[in-house]
Enzyme design. Sequence first.
Site, PDB file in Angstrom:
ATOM      1  N   SER A  36      -8.905  11.458  63.621  1.00 52.61           N
ATOM      2  CA  SER A  36      -7.718  12.297  63.753  1.00 52.61           C
ATOM      3  C   SER A  36      -8.135  13.752  64.013  1.00 52.61           C
ATOM      4  O   SER A  36      -8.796  14.023  65.010  1.00 52.61           O
ATOM      5  CB  SER A  36      -6.840  12.155  62.500  1.00 52.61           C
ATOM      6  OG  SER A  36      -5.541  12.668  62.731  1.00 52.61           O
ATOM      7  N   MET A  37      -7.814  14.688  63.129  1.00 51.25           N
ATOM      8  CA  MET A  37      -8.270  16.065  63.306  1.00 51.25           C
ATOM      9  C   MET A  37      -9.782  16.121  63.475  1.00 51.25           C
ATOM     10  O   MET A  37     -10.320  16.921  64.255  1.00 51.25           O
ATOM     11  CB  MET A  37      -7.856  16.931  62.115  1.00 51.25           C
ATOM     12  CG  MET A  37      -8.312  18.388  62.209  1.00 51.25           C
ATOM     13  SD  MET A  37      -8.032  19.340  60.686  1.00 51.25           S
ATOM     14  CE  MET A  37      -9.456  18.812  59.712  1.00 51.25           C
TER      15      MET A  37
END
Length: 273
Positions: free
Chosen positions: A100-101
Site C-alpha cells: 500500500s503506502m
Amino acid sequence: MDRSATPQPRRADGWITGPQRRTAPAVRLFCLPYAGGAASAYARWPASFGGEVEVCGVELPGRQSRFGEQPFTRMGMLVDALASAVEPELKLPYALFGHSMGSLVAFELARELHRRGIPGPRVLFVSGGPAPQSRQARPRVHDRSDAIVIDRMRSLGGLSEEILAETELLELLLPTIRADFELLDTYAYRPGPPLACPVVAFSGTEDQAVPAARVEAWHEQTSAAFTHHELPGGHFFLRSAQEPLLQRVRASLAEACAPGDPHNGPERGHTPA
C-alpha cells in the site's frame, strides 16, 4: 558493570528492526509498512525464508520503537532520510518490498538511491498499491475529522477490531495515521526514467480500493521484467493470503539473485489467483 543493561546500538539509527546477522546473507529484503503500520507487520516473515535472505523490517518514525519521533508528512523528506540511513546496509544485494503506502515509499526510495549512484535493488516488490502515475485524485483525509480518518482505515481493513474498540490506543495512533495520510495526500508523481530492476506486483482479487488495472500499470515503471500476481482477498491480502504471497516473493528473489543477468530480461507476465 552489568553488560546486560547496556543499551544496544540501534541498527541504521533505528530505521531497521532487529540486530544485524553475524554472517552476511545472500540478499537483504527491506520491507516498508502500509499507512498506520509498523515493521511488526513483517515480524513473522523471517521464519519463511532460509538463511540466504535477511528480512529487514523498516520502522518509520512515529510508531512502535520510534513512537516518540515525529512522523514524516512529505515523501521527499522521508526517502531522503531513509536512503541515508540504509545506505551502509546496501553493500550486499538487496530487494525492496512495500505494501500500500509502502509500495510508493519503496519506489521513491529506489529512485533516490539511483540518483545517489547506488546500485539498485535486485527486484522491487509492490503490493496493494497503485502505480504512481495511475494514482487517482481523491478527497483529502489527513485534515478531516477523527471519524473520517478512522472510517477510511476501517474501510481498508488497516485496523483490527481490537484497536478500533480501544479508544485510548486509537487516540495515540491517530497522529501517525494522519501523518501517513498527509504524506499520500501531498504526494505528486514526477515522471522519470523507468527502473532498471524487475518489478513484481501484487493485487487482491477483492480489493475495491486498488483494483488490478491500477496495479498492472506498474509495468511502465521498469525497463526489465514485470510480473503481476493476483491473490485472493481485499486490500490487506498481505495478511489473508500471506503464504502464497511469500511463495512468490521467495521464487522471485531466487530468480533475481541467480548468477547471470540480475534483471532477467524484459519479459512481462500476469498470473491470476
